[in-house]
Design a protein around this motif. Structure first.
Motif, PDB file in Angstrom:
ATOM      1  N   PRO A 291       0.728  -1.079  -0.180  1.00  0.00           N
ATOM      2  CA  PRO A 291      -0.104   0.135  -0.092  1.00  0.00           C
ATOM      3  C   PRO A 291       1.123   1.527   0.250  1.00  0.00           C
ATOM      4  CG  PRO A 291       0.032  -1.247   2.300  1.00  0.00           C
ATOM      5  CD  PRO A 291       0.882  -2.583   1.667  1.00  0.00           C
ATOM      6  N   VAL A 292       0.195   1.602  -0.474  1.00  0.00           N
ATOM      7  CA  VAL A 292       1.154   3.391  -0.403  1.00  0.00           C
ATOM      8  C   VAL A 292       0.168   4.271   0.507  1.00  0.00           C
ATOM      9  CG1 VAL A 292       1.072   5.430  -1.975  1.00  0.00           C
ATOM     10  CG2 VAL A 292       1.832   3.671  -2.870  1.00  0.00           C
ATOM     11  N   TYR A 293       0.944   4.852   0.712  1.00  0.00           N
ATOM     12  CA  TYR A 293       0.470   6.093   2.565  1.00  0.00           C
ATOM     13  C   TYR A 293       0.776   7.424   2.254  1.00  0.00           C
ATOM     14  CZ  TYR A 293      -1.491   2.651   5.010  1.00  0.00           C
ATOM     15  OH  TYR A 293      -1.919   0.963   5.781  1.00  0.00           O
ATOM     16  N   LEU A 294      -0.448   8.127   2.372  1.00  0.00           N
ATOM     17  CA  LEU A 294      -0.641   9.484   2.221  1.00  0.00           C
ATOM     18  C   LEU A 294       0.080  10.077   3.806  1.00  0.00           C
ATOM     19  CD1 LEU A 294      -2.802   9.861  -0.400  1.00  0.00           C
ATOM     20  CD2 LEU A 294      -0.947   9.895  -1.312  1.00  0.00           C
ATOM     21  N   LYS A 295       0.657  10.738   4.155  1.00  0.00           N
ATOM     22  CA  LYS A 295       1.239  11.669   5.316  1.00  0.00           C
ATOM     23  C   LYS A 295      -0.116  12.850   5.339  1.00  0.00           C
ATOM     24  CE  LYS A 295       5.538  10.003   5.863  1.00  0.00           C
ATOM     25  NZ  LYS A 295       7.270   9.893   6.673  1.00  0.00           N
ATOM     26  N   GLY A 296       0.010  13.175   6.357  1.00  0.00           N
ATOM     27  CA  GLY A 296      -0.846  14.488   7.093  1.00  0.00           C
ATOM     28  C   GLY A 296      -2.365  14.722   5.849  1.00  0.00           C
ATOM     29  N   THR A 297      -2.887  13.545   5.873  1.00  0.00           N
ATOM     30  CA  THR A 297      -4.042  13.856   4.867  1.00  0.00           C
ATOM     31  C   THR A 297      -4.872  12.616   5.499  1.00  0.00           C
ATOM     32  OG1 THR A 297      -2.871  13.189   2.587  1.00  0.00           O
ATOM     33  CG2 THR A 297      -5.362  13.389   2.278  1.00  0.00           C
ATOM     34  N   SER A 298      -6.530  13.179   4.958  1.00  0.00           N
ATOM     35  CA  SER A 298      -7.363  12.286   5.784  1.00  0.00           C
ATOM     36  C   SER A 298      -7.436  12.043   4.661  1.00  0.00           C
ATOM     37  CB  SER A 298      -8.727  13.230   6.824  1.00  0.00           C
ATOM     38  OG  SER A 298      -9.379  13.041   7.294  1.00  0.00           O
ATOM     39  N   HIS A 299      -9.543  11.178   5.076  1.00  0.00           N
ATOM     40  CA  HIS A 299      -9.851  10.236   4.134  1.00  0.00           C
ATOM     41  C   HIS A 299     -10.102  10.910   2.600  1.00  0.00           C
ATOM     42  CE1 HIS A 299     -12.642   6.843   3.418  1.00  0.00           C
ATOM     43  NE2 HIS A 299     -13.615   7.540   3.096  1.00  0.00           N
ATOM     44  N   ASP A 300     -11.033  12.313   2.392  1.00  0.00           N
ATOM     45  CA  ASP A 300     -11.213  12.602   1.409  1.00  0.00           C
ATOM     46  C   ASP A 300      -9.672  13.079   0.445  1.00  0.00           C
ATOM     47  OD1 ASP A 300     -13.995  12.312   1.077  1.00  0.00           O
ATOM     48  OD2 ASP A 300     -14.525  14.458   0.544  1.00  0.00           O
ATOM     49  N   ILE A 301      -9.036  12.379  -0.020  1.00  0.00           N
ATOM     50  CA  ILE A 301      -7.847  12.177  -0.502  1.00  0.00           C
ATOM     51  C   ILE A 301      -8.388  13.207  -2.625  1.00  0.00           C
ATOM     52  CG2 ILE A 301      -6.607  10.699   0.396  1.00  0.00           C
ATOM     53  CD1 ILE A 301      -6.639   9.173  -2.485  1.00  0.00           C
TER      54      ILE A 301
END
Length: 325
Positions: A291-301
């Motif tokens: 998986p690729v994770y986005l830092k400092g980001t919430s559900h609505d990417i």
């Protein structure tokens, strides 16, 4: 703890019954003046229902071998959520892009209203019919419950034939086993947060409650005026339930395609209030990808403050796994 802490009262301003409901183009123009060359159309499925489609095409046209992108939203959203940033971004990268409003969602003056809650297979059939109308097999990008629809389609487990896809992206998606295990984890580890989440999503509690709306979908640094505009858009373009959960539970778990059949990207957001990292990891494990994770980001990417990080992660994956534009 007081009931008000768990279930906050509605904002007096937003609890007004006079909601601003207008065509999506007016809403988008107010939200982002940079959107241009946006095509708004209606796609009629075999059942006779009308679905909203938003499209943007690059100039010059992409190579004949280039797969288009089809974006599928989740609960309480509609095609507009992709039009603010993602459609113009990927059109500028040379992709033909389409965002589909699921049945019953979208501007009420453009789409068919429903008398009941759609099933997963009804949504999947609608998506399959739209994909069949395209000249080339697309990359399907599903967010949240939209990810469940993408999984149903690429798994070839639906009770009707589904057209092939060039690739699939599961962004903050419902895991193949559904939301049940995640809800159980939330209840066990964060009972108060779990009650707030259930109230927000199951009872539409986010509507008129800016703090809960932010907690459910967005980061703390999203500007307040933008947050309020997004809440207005969601209120205006979503009505009723998006998916019949009893029917969904009868279908689970969703069956992945055979390994190597098509490329799959799984994206998670580190600050997601709706889909936890264990759920993202389980989805990635099922599809045998990292998986690729986005830092400092919430559900609505696609709408959050760091939306460009999400777009760049997707664009990088497309460049490596799908024929380049």
């Amino acid at each position: 703890l007081s009931k008000r802490l768990i279930f906050p009262r509605k904002s007096k301003v937003l609890s007004s019954s006079k909601k601003h409901i207008c065509s999506s183009k007016v809403v988008w123009a107010a939200a982002n003046q940079t959107i241009n060359s946006l095509e708004e159309s209606v796609f009629t499925v075999s059942s006779g229902l009308k679905l909203e489609v938003l499209s943007q095409r690059p100039s010059p046209p992409p190579p004949s071998s280039q797969a288009p992108l089809v974006f599928i939203h989740g609960s309480y959203h509609a095609a507009w959520c992709w039009a603010i940033h993602f459609l113009p971004y990927f059109a500028s990268k040379g992709y033909e892009v389409h965002a589909l409003s699921l049945r019953g969602q979208g501007p009420p003056d453009k789409v068919s209203l429903l008398s009941g809650t759609p099933t997963l297979d009804e949504h999947t059939r609608d998506l399959a019919e739209f994909v069949n109308s395209l000249d080339k097999a697309p990359v399907l990008v599903g967010h949240s419950f939209g990810g469940a629809i993408v999984q149903r389609m690429i798994g070839n487990d639906a009770p009707f034939p589904c057209p092939p896809a060039a690739g699939a992206v599961l962004a903050c998606s419902v895991p193949p086993y559904g939301n049940g295990p995640m809800i159980a984890r939330f209840l066990r580890n964060k009972p108060i947060a779990s009650m707030r989440l259930t109230f927000s999503l199951a009872a539409r509690g986010w509507e008129g409650r800016p703090a809960l709306f932010r907690e459910s979908f967005f980061s703390e640094d999203l500007p307040e005026p933008t947050l309020m505009k997004y809440m207005e858009m969601m209120s205006a373009n979503s009505r009723g339930g998006i998916i019949d959960l009893k029917d969904l539970n009868s279908i689970l778990p969703l069956v992945p395609p055979k390994k190597g059949t098509l490329p799959v990207l799984v994206i998670g957001a580190e600050d997601d209030f709706c889909v936890d990292q264990e759920g993202v990891n389980d989805t990635a494990k099922e599809y045998e990808v990292t998986p690729v994770y986005l830092k400092g980001t919430s559900h609505d990417i696609m709408l959050d403050t760091n939306w460009e990080d999400a777009a760049e992660a997707l664009n990088s994956w497309l460049s490596e796994n799908i024929a380049e534009p």
